[in-house]
Structures are given as structure tokens and as C-alpha cells.
Write an enzyme that holds these catalytic residues in place. Sequence first.
Site, PDB file in Angstrom:
ATOM      1  CG  HIS A 139      -0.505   0.380   2.476  1.00 21.43           C
ATOM      2  ND1 HIS A 139      -0.224  -0.527   3.467  1.00 21.43           N
ATOM      3  CD2 HIS A 139      -0.234   1.600   3.002  1.00 21.43           C
ATOM      4  CE1 HIS A 139       0.197   0.119   4.534  1.00 21.43           C
ATOM      5  NE2 HIS A 139       0.193   1.409   4.279  1.00 21.43           N
ATOM      6  CG  ASP A 197      -0.343  -3.827   2.687  1.00 18.43           C
ATOM      7  OD1 ASP A 197       0.279  -3.421   1.683  1.00 18.43           O
ATOM      8  OD2 ASP A 197      -0.620  -3.107   3.670  1.00 18.43           O
ATOM      9  N   GLY A 253       2.859   6.045   8.974  1.00 17.92           N
ATOM     10  CA  GLY A 253       4.292   6.223   8.737  1.00 17.92           C
ATOM     11  C   GLY A 253       5.100   4.999   9.133  1.00 17.92           C
ATOM     12  CB  SER A 268       2.752   1.604   6.257  1.00 17.37           C
ATOM     13  OG  SER A 268       1.467   1.601   6.767  1.00 17.37           O
ATOM     14  N   GLY A 269       4.824  -0.806   6.258  1.00 17.64           N
ATOM     15  CA  GLY A 269       5.918  -1.429   5.526  1.00 17.64           C
ATOM     16  C   GLY A 269       7.033  -1.877   6.446  1.00 17.64           C
TER      17      GLY A 269
HETATM   18  N1  ARG Z   1      -1.360   2.304   7.121  1.00 21.10           N
HETATM   19  C1  ARG Z   1      -0.481   2.978   7.990  1.00 21.10           C
HETATM   20  C2  ARG Z   1       0.678   3.605   7.260  1.00 21.10           C
HETATM   21  O1  ARG Z   1       0.560   3.810   6.078  1.00 21.10           O
HETATM   22  C3  ARG Z   1       0.002   2.130   9.092  1.00 21.10           C
HETATM   23  C4  ARG Z   1      -1.090   1.830   9.994  1.00 21.10           C
HETATM   24  C5  ARG Z   1      -0.756   1.014  11.123  1.00 21.10           C
HETATM   25  N2  ARG Z   1      -1.773   1.344  12.078  1.00 21.10           N
HETATM   26  C6  ARG Z   1      -1.955   0.771  13.212  1.00 21.10           C
HETATM   27  N3  ARG Z   1      -2.847   1.206  14.034  1.00 21.10           N
HETATM   28  N4  ARG Z   1      -1.192  -0.246  13.554  1.00 21.10           N
HETATM   29  O2  ARG Z   1       1.660   4.012   7.814  1.00 21.10           O
END
Ligand code: ARG
Length: 841
Positions: A645, A697, A789, A791-792
Site C-alpha cells: 500500500h 499487503d 508512517g 507501514s511497511g
Molecule cells: N497504514 C499505515 C501507514 O501507512 C500504518 C497503519 C498502522 N496502524 C496501526 N494502528 N497499527 O503508515
Amino acid sequence: MYSARYEYDGRNGHSERIDFLNSKEKAPSKRKTGIIIGVLVALLVVAAVAAFLIWLFIFKDADSEATLSKQRSPSVEVFSGHMKLVDVPYDQTLEDTDSKEFRDLAENLEAILEENYKTDPFLAKYYTKSVVTAFSEGVIAYYWSQFDIPVEDLEIVPEFSEERVLDALENGIKDQRSVTNRRNIKIREVTASHTDPRMARNPRASKCFYRLEAEEKVNSFSSPGYPTGYPSQSRCQWQIRASEDNVISVSFPFFHIEDDCSDDFVFIYDSLSPDDSQAITQKCGQRPPSNPLEVVSSGNIMLINLITDTIVQRPGFEAEYKAIPMSKARTCGGVLSDNKGVFTSPLHPSFYPPAMDCKWTIKVSPGNKVRVKFTMFRMKEPGVDTRVCHKDYVEVMGTKYCGEMSSLALTSKDNVLEVTFHSDESYTDKGFSVEYSAYDPADPCPNKFTCNSGICIAKELQCDGWNDCGDMSDEMKCQCGKDQFPCGNGLCKPRLWVCDRVNDCGDGSDEKRCGCEENEWRCGNGVCLPQDVVCNNKQDCVDGSDEASCKTSPGICSDFSFKCKNKECVNKVNAECDRVNDCSDNSDEDGCNCGTRPYKLNRIVGGQNAELGEWPWQVSLHFLTNGHVCGASIISERWLLSAAHCFVTSSPLNHVASNWQTYSGMQDQYKQDGVQRRSLKSIISHPDYNQMTFDYDIALLELSEPLEFTNTIQPICLPSSSHVFPAGMSCWVTGWGALREGGQTAQLLQKASVKIINDSVCNMVTEGQVTSRMLCSGFLAGGVDACQGDSGGPLVCFEESGKWFQAGIVSWGEGCARRNKPGVYSRVTKLRDWIKSEVGI
Ligand code: ARG
């Protein structure tokens, strides 16, 4: 004959074998059947005995010879210590090993030592030499003595004891007619301790020997060949002195020695001789700038040894030394009457000095009580039983604490609390740091829950099924709610955890009576089978769960099995990279140069800023001029793992590899030291990635140039598809993501400890949005989570094998850290085969 041969070896196994032979030989004589049978039996036995003897002579002999010759090298026994000379005036020239004064006195003492050993015929027989290595005020003379034991006498080695050597020396001193008196030198007090011969050096003949004078201003020295690399077989010694009423502080801003301490090490003494009873510490490995080695002496002398035996070249060390007034270094303790504050062990975070005692008295206003929390506690010494703490310790309310502790919190009985600290003559450590505060016993934790230890935690954490206090007190005496299961031991756990094959209660009560009888096994799908189907080398449950964690179940291949390269199946939980060869082709231990952190790190309790080198596989992904956007992890020199994503968005710019920069070895977004920047060459997002559901993902990122692995840049281990990360396991998520929902990204890399959440709970709290390619981790109570932030970035778990494995990729969540909204991660095990098929890792 055989036993005689093996007696020398002293191993029981062999003599047993010989008994066995004798009883076999005797067996036929007892038989009184027909002659023919007798002869036949005798022939058989003779043949068996002959075969056995041939084996014993030809094969067995060959390897026992090898072991014997290995043990057959002569032994060198060295004892070192010091002696106090009475009525010898101290003269600075005695510090110079080249001076005539030094030589005269040293030779005199060496002769005395020799004659004293001669009084014991046993020691006399093996005595080789003694060397006086230094003098210090007092007058103290430092020496070592060497005894050489030839191969034929090796069995007497155990008789070389410190007591025996000391006896000989003490008798010599006491004896009025002895040479000590004839030579007109009075010796009082002598010590002797068994010493590694590699540290016995003669300052008058050694190459790598240095005498240094510590001053108020900082001076430095370094290991030979630094920073290119030290030569192997180095035997270096630095004698450091300071003027009277000073102690010596030595810190190592750079320290990188071979990891195995038996080959290469630095050994530091609070003495001028390598006397173990005055050792400060022995260290090897490499240390990051955040955890430098810094030691302090108790007096004005110190000895540093460097021993190197490997051929592997390492840079070595750089050391800075200085004198500190004793009054400053050795004052500690006192009365603390503020309502809150912090105190530490002397000179913390440097090692505390040996031989010290301190007492802190915390006094708060009457009616109040005192709470103390050790935010760091490290007082480890070799050979100390941490239940007794007979060496260095901290004592609070009659209990002694030592070793290493991750959390220690205590509360006083009244408004005064005393904390005492003791360090003995040998071995010191980083010590401790304590936060203390006053509290009102009528309301110890305003609007919070009070743990038995006295610390406060959020009210919601009480009776939520997790041990938040650390002492379980938040999970005791709980009235289980209607969606909770009352465990046999009084704990409450979510009902959904019952019969999920994980012992959540701790006493197994949530996994009992799960539809199967006492003597039945419950398959993963709930089917009950007789208990003996377990590990019978046959797959009885449809999912193979009955053969999943057996030592051997050859031939059974289920989802739980580890698949070797040669297609063999290993039915052992987490067989890969556990340092045990399970596959016959050893493929389970292939590609296991991963998941380790080279640095020896500080263990700071609490605090969410990561240290440099703590998560060496973490990568920061920067997009165009936007700065940090996503995280990723290193899986090889060329490939990173991240979330799809981050790349598959409505903007086509995100798909373009050259729009991304990757930063490895980073901790602070504004610091570039040791950071390796690489652009991306290609992005492979999972073809089934679903932008609506976040299913699949995952993305693989190819670097334009390979990384060079360093202390701060290392790959993470990828789990095999059969790897199990059980619910309840504590893992870590890291990233520069927002510090709170809607907040900004962080400047310093953050870390958070989160727990793997059971799949049925995960499914319930996400209202069925998780697929089998996802897993939940975090806390149902909220408060700790990944965020925008992150993510990944990786979710990593430490396995008993000593390696870190990546369990998840930060994917999504509802808000951040909300109650009942844990973080959702891509499940690496489910996507493992895809990674392999794409990049061959
Ligand atoms: N989708 C988010 C990103 O792009 C990360 C989300 C993780 N959220 C969570 N509550 N664990 O950074």
C-alpha cells in the site's frame, strides 16, 4: 589392559565397555549343554570378541589416540598476586621498569619467591620462574610465578591450588631463618591467584607493554594496528597509574574485538597484576556509541590486557584515560528529601568503582510513602547466584538485589526508605539508575490502578488478561466479565481464547475440556482422536497437527512441517535457523546469517527511542521530497520487504521506483553517519494486493546497489511458512511513524513491544476484516501500536535460538493504539512462498 589404557583418560564410558566384554567372555563357560553347541557358541563368541577387538584396536584406537594426543600437551600453571613490603621506602624510580632500583628490588624478590617455593618439594619440582612486574606505593610488589608440568605428570595438575602456592609463600615469610630475612626484606601479606598464562608478561622483555600516567586531562591510547586491525597472538599490557588520592577512569569510545571471548578479549584489573580477585571486567565483541565501556579503579592503579588469538582481524579499540580525584569518584549516597528525583550508582552509566559502599536515605513528608523504580539495573558478575547476591548488591528493606533486572519497583512501609549499595573488590558493572517519588498511601495512584509493586497503570489494563504490572497483581482477584473465561488460577481471559490450543491462563484450564476426553488429542480442526495418535509417525488429523511438534516424524508432511530442500519434512516447531541441523541436507540452517544485532546494547527499561544498531534491519523509505513515508526491512544485500500500500496508491508516481530513496543503518532522520542510501531499481507488489481490504499487503523492493552489512545494517530472518508465532508472544514493531493518532512522524526511530493476538480475537475485534494473510498484534487495552508512517516496517520476534524473525509487516489499523483496535500486519509466513518465488530468498 584396556582399562589400564583408558584409566589415564579417566572416562567412564570406556571402562563400562570393558566390563561388558568380560561378562561376554565368561558367559559360555557357564553353559553345560552339549559339546557341539558349546563349541559353536564358543566360536561365535570368539568371533564376536575378535570383531570387537579389531574395532577397538583399529577404529576406536584411532580416535582415542587423537583425543589423547590432544590432551598430551604440557601444562603451564601461573599464579599472580602482590605482596606488601615492610620498611622499604617508596621511590618514584621504582615505577620505571628500566631503572636500576626496579631491577635490583625485583631480582631480590624473584629470588625470595624461588626459595620459598623450594620449601615445598612438589612446587619445587615444577617451578620455572617468577617475574616482578611492578611496584606501587605501600610498597606493594606485583608478581607472577610459573610452573611447567610435563606431559607425563599431567595428572597432578589439580594439585596446583592457590592454597598450596600461598602456603609455601606464607611459610617462607614466617620462617625467621628464611631467605627473606637474610636478604633483609620484610614481606607482609601476600596474595596468589590462578591466572591465565597469556596475561603473565615480563615488562622488561615484552614488546607490547606500556606504562601510562593518568592526569586530570584526558589522554588516549589504542590497540596495536588500530583501526586497520590488531595482529593475532597479541599479548599487550597497559599499566596505568595516577598520583595518590586519585582513581583512574578509562573509557573506550571505540571498541570492536572478536565476538568470541575465548579467543580475543580485553581484561581489566583493579591492580597491577592480572589477579582475578581484583578483576574489574572482561569484555569482547563490539559496542555501539550509545553503550560505551567505561571503567573506574578503586585506587590509583589499573592494568589493561589485550589478548588476541584469532586470525580474524578486527579493528581493536581506542581508549581514553584520566585521573579523577578520589573524593569525587567515591562519594555517594546521602539524604534525599525532595518529593521526587533520581539517583544512580557511583559514576553511572560508567562502571561503578570496586570496593564501595553507599547509602541513600529518601525522606518524604510524614504520612506519605516512597516509591522507587529502577529504570536500569545491571550488576552482573561471573559465578554469582542472584538469589544470594554474595558479591555486589543493592539492598532495599532487607532484600538484596543483583544480576540484571528489567523491572524493579518497590514501595516503602513509611516515609523513609533506605537504599544501600555495595561493591566488593572484584568485577563491576554499569550499576543502576533509580527514580523515586513520594505518594499518598490513601490514594497511591490517582485515577489509576495500583500494582502490588506500587507502580501505577491505566485502570483499563486491570483484568484485561495481560500481565501489565509485571507481578500479575492487575490480573488477580478479577470478577470475570461475561465475555471472559475464569481460569483455574483466578485470572480472567477473553472467552475467545478458550480451546484455541494456546495455554493463555498459564495453568492450562482454558484448554481443558475442549470437547475431547481426558485421554484424547484434539486436532487443529477440533476433531478428537485417541492420545496415542500423537507422534506415531502417521498423519491422523487432517491438518497433521498430531505430528506437528514431534522430535521425529519422518515422512509426515503437513502444513506444520518444515520442508527441507531435499523435500524431506521436519516436524519440529520453528526448525529453521535454530542452530540445530534437522534436515539430512542441513538446509534448515542455510541462509541463517540474519536476525542478529552485532552491537552489545544498553538495556534501558522503558523509553521508546530505539538505540543505534538495535534494529539493524529497519529501513526508512523517502518519497520524492516528502521525506520519510514508509518503513521496510532488509532481507538481503539487494532486497527489502515492505507493504504494497506504500506503492500501489491512486498516484502513479508511487509506482515509480526511481521516486524512492532508501536509508539503511539510520536512527535519527537528521543524521547520516553510517547510513547507506540506495535508490530503488524495481518494486514488486503482490499481484493479489487488494486496495480495499489490504489483503496481500506486501511488496519487494530491489536496491540499485547492494548494501554493505555493518554493525548497524543487517538482514532480518524470514520465517519458514511453518514457523509459529504463538498468541501472547511479545514481539517488537519499529518505525518513524506518528507518535500519536494524527500526529507527525518521529525524528528518532521508535520501538514498541506488542503481543501477538489470537486469531479468533483478532477476527472479532476487526469485525471479520482480517484474512489469513493478516495477523493482529498489540494490546486490546490500547495504548501501544504502530501508526501512520510505520507501514511497511517490520514486526519482529526474538526466538530462543538467539535470532530475530520477521512475523509481520505493518499494514493497517483503525486509528492508532485505540482500545480493542490492535494493529493489523501482513502475515509473513503466509506470504513466504511468494517471496521465495519472486526473489529466491
Ligand atoms: N497504514 C499505515 C501507514 O501507512 C500504518 C497503519 C498502522 N496502524 C496501526 N494502528 N497499527 O503508515
